[in-house]
Design an enzyme around this catalytic site. Structure first.
Site, PDB file in Angstrom:
ATOM      1  N   TRP B 106       0.836  -1.208   0.000  1.00 52.41           N
ATOM      2  CA  TRP B 106       0.000   0.000   0.000  1.00 52.41           C
ATOM      3  C   TRP B 106       0.862   1.246   0.000  1.00 52.41           C
ATOM      4  O   TRP B 106       0.522   2.252  -0.633  1.00 52.41           O
ATOM      5  CB  TRP B 106      -0.988  -0.041   1.161  1.00 52.41           C
ATOM      6  CG  TRP B 106      -1.817  -1.286   1.085  1.00 52.41           C
ATOM      7  CD1 TRP B 106      -1.755  -2.371   1.896  1.00 52.41           C
ATOM      8  CD2 TRP B 106      -2.783  -1.611   0.064  1.00 52.41           C
ATOM      9  NE1 TRP B 106      -2.621  -3.356   1.458  1.00 52.41           N
ATOM     10  CE2 TRP B 106      -3.258  -2.913   0.342  1.00 52.41           C
ATOM     11  CE3 TRP B 106      -3.280  -0.927  -1.043  1.00 52.41           C
ATOM     12  CZ2 TRP B 106      -4.220  -3.542  -0.461  1.00 52.41           C
ATOM     13  CZ3 TRP B 106      -4.233  -1.546  -1.837  1.00 52.41           C
ATOM     14  CH2 TRP B 106      -4.691  -2.839  -1.549  1.00 52.41           C
ATOM     15  N   ASP B 176      -0.741   6.550   6.843  1.00 50.90           N
ATOM     16  CA  ASP B 176      -1.814   5.604   6.541  1.00 50.90           C
ATOM     17  C   ASP B 176      -1.886   4.623   7.707  1.00 50.90           C
ATOM     18  O   ASP B 176      -1.013   3.766   7.851  1.00 50.90           O
ATOM     19  CB  ASP B 176      -1.499   4.870   5.232  1.00 50.90           C
ATOM     20  CG  ASP B 176      -2.534   3.796   4.895  1.00 50.90           C
ATOM     21  OD1 ASP B 176      -3.460   3.561   5.706  1.00 50.90           O
ATOM     22  OD2 ASP B 176      -2.401   3.175   3.823  1.00 50.90           O
ATOM     23  N   LYS B 200     -10.816  -2.631   8.879  1.00 50.29           N
ATOM     24  CA  LYS B 200      -9.901  -3.547   9.554  1.00 50.29           C
ATOM     25  C   LYS B 200     -10.131  -3.525  11.068  1.00 50.29           C
ATOM     26  O   LYS B 200     -10.507  -4.521  11.660  1.00 50.29           O
ATOM     27  CB  LYS B 200      -8.468  -3.240   9.169  1.00 50.29           C
ATOM     28  CG  LYS B 200      -8.253  -3.563   7.676  1.00 50.29           C
ATOM     29  CD  LYS B 200      -6.969  -3.048   7.109  1.00 50.29           C
ATOM     30  CE  LYS B 200      -6.960  -3.148   5.595  1.00 50.29           C
ATOM     31  NZ  LYS B 200      -6.864  -4.506   5.058  1.00 50.29           N
TER      32      LYS B 200
END
Lengths: 364, 364
Positions: B106, B176, B200
């Protein structure tokens, strides 16, 4: 433990969006929510890459494909961001050079975003007459040399107007169908791309449905700076799973699409929608001295009915009486005033009849 | 009619995301879903402008503010598009000129999007060593003249690594935090902006949580072509209701945040998280001849545990045995192979103990 309310405890819900869902769809959701298809986990707890969730996406796209009568040259994306994000994505992907029909609040925002991105042509504006009318069927909008597409808004939620024809143009048609999606048969072959926020006729908020010609989606012709995630191509090539989608929302859109199919599809929805709208419009029209509709009659919406009493005090009294009768969310948008009754696919005819009854009795 | 499964019928769910939710939160959702707080409509059927839904947004933001210990100079957005959209929005709003630590899949995508938008500095890359390690605590990342911010990824879901320190820098920190959000105490005053996909640790997919300094959010300094909807300022000035949000998702994020509060907050989550991770890592480390962890020990993640057996055939046999024991979603990402156990906040210690037991017995 029963966790479902009886239909009788339900309010008559005229919310402009997020709007009503059918009671039997709410039942389905509640039943399946904690333990999806007996898998031992919720729909919200599974990988979007799992074969189970891929099946949910396939089912939702298939049901929408059937409802819309799409050929193999069309495809459906189920993405995020709402119509407001599409106001930006359309010019980023298909423009600049869009020709726009400015027929209301959301159409105006679409124009502004297109202008921000590059050259844009506003070919019609209903602003001077408070958006109570629409272009006529005779008007053509071919746009200047270099024009790339014609963008319009099929139903104008705030003002209660709706196109009952397709605009005449030699340009590819792009349409914001957010507030009348799957509410009537539409010849999709006439459109290059349409988009809808799901939260009016097709499900909960947080899912945006984009239906477009496959080659329009899969061929990116925009500026190289356009972020990957704002390119239709990205989502199309990844079968609408470029990143984690709104899994719960996509599932509910599928349930809603299948509910519409069980009612007889979009043709049946249009018949029912017309019956519902007629109930209200006829009650209003019986008392032109007391009620005034906002939209010009020829372009009245079957989805959002805008009307007012002679004074604001009467409007308030009307809504107070509505509230006593369990009819909710009838307040008009502040830019229009008065009342707005949104009667999307899932609003039952009984609710609409209850409103028509209120309109008649309050008018006496 | 009971529509709730017993906890016993639940699978042990190690999905990397969308991940497990607490059973009691699923119960709350199912109970309230068809008739929200006795209002006679579902949470999915009400205007996002209604006072009831504004209350839901306020409650969700307030619970997250308490969990994160935010001061009045920070604010929270609850928007759409996931972390992938933030990869584009960060440079559009704060850049170009970001300095990036490339520590995984990511992080790499974040670098690519920043590069697409303008000048970008990759100050670290773990790619050559398959992202098994992270920068050390001693390394500084001040970036070149003109650098605007330092972006990193606190937890690398695919590779199972996690920062246990804050990177040293004189630049504003942007992070992030998708896969370790609200899993441990963090000094938020050190960050200009963090973002997380909810799916998540914090709720269902389709909600993106952005937490940032108020003046960073409210002062747009980017290019004039940046669409309105991709400006943090737009969402901040509209109290995160610029357009229709994912109403259902925001509600569930609030339920999840209050569940974390009931467990004792992020400090308690960290203690529990460490206990859970230790159960698995110690089982793996007991048999270094049989199991191999992917991440360097010093940067092992408390959220995603990546390991493999000596052969792919053994990995397959391990997962087949897991399946027989109702332990699901343990397959590692194809870029890493082997197994990955995601043990987010909502994964119960019992599930983790069941996995540790499998690791021990299978290793014999």
């Amino acid at each position: 433990m029963s966790i479902l309310p009886t239909p009788n405890s339900r309010k008559h819900n005229f919310s402009a969006g997020p709007g009503a869902l059918p009671f039997e769809v709410l039942e389905e959701i509640a039943r399946e929510l904690p333990d999806f298809r007996g898998l031992g986990i919720s729909i919200m707890e599974m990988s979007h890459r799992s074969k189970e969730f891929e099946g949910v996406v396939a089912d939702t796209r298939a049901a929408l494909t059937r409802l819309l009568g799409l050929g193999a040259d069309y495809e459906i994306l189920l993405i995020q961001g709402g119509a407001s994000q599409q106001f930006a994505m359309v010019p980023m992907n298909l423009g600049p050079g869009g020709v726009y029909l400015n027929t209301g609040e959301w159409a105006s925002k679409a124009v502004e975003e297109a202008q921000r991105w590059g050259e844009t042509f506003e070919a019609y504006s209903g602003k001077a007459e408070t958006f109570r009318d629409l272009p006529s069927e005779e008007q053509r909008f071919d746009g200047p040399v270099g024009a790339k597409y014609l963008h319009y808004t099929s139903n104008n939620t705030l003002y209660g107007t709706q196109f009952h024809h397709l605009p005449r143009t030699n340009l590819p048609l792009v349409c914001d169908v957010s507030s009348d999606f799957i509410s009537r048969p539409v010849d999709m072959t006439r459109f290059d791309l349409v988009y809808a926020g799901a939260q009016k006729n097709a499900g909960p908020s947080g899912v945006t449905i984009v239906v477009a010609k496959r080659d329009v989606l899969r061929t990116f012709k925009g500026d190289s700076r356009v972020p990957t995630i704002f390119r239709y191509q990205t989502h199309a090539e990844n079968e609408t799973m470029y990143n984690t989608p709104n899994c719960f929302g996509i599932w509910v859109v599928g349930l809603m699409a299948r509910w519409v199919e069980r009612q007889g599809g979009v043709a049946a929805m249009e018949v029912l929608g017309r019956e519902k709208a007629d109930l209200i419009y006829s009650a209003i029209d019986e008392r032109p001295d007391f009620y005034q509709g906002h939209a010009v009659k020829a372009v009245r919406s079957l989805m959002n009915i805008t009307f007012r009493c002679a004074t604001e005090a009467l409007d308030e009294a009307f809504m107070a009486e509505a509230d006593r009768r369990s009819l909710i969310s009838l307040k008009g948008h502040r830019k229009v005033g008065g009342m707005r009754a949104s009667i999307y696919n899932a609003v039952p005819k009984e609710s609409v009849a209850a409103l028509a009854d209120l309109i008649r009795t309050f008018g006496r």
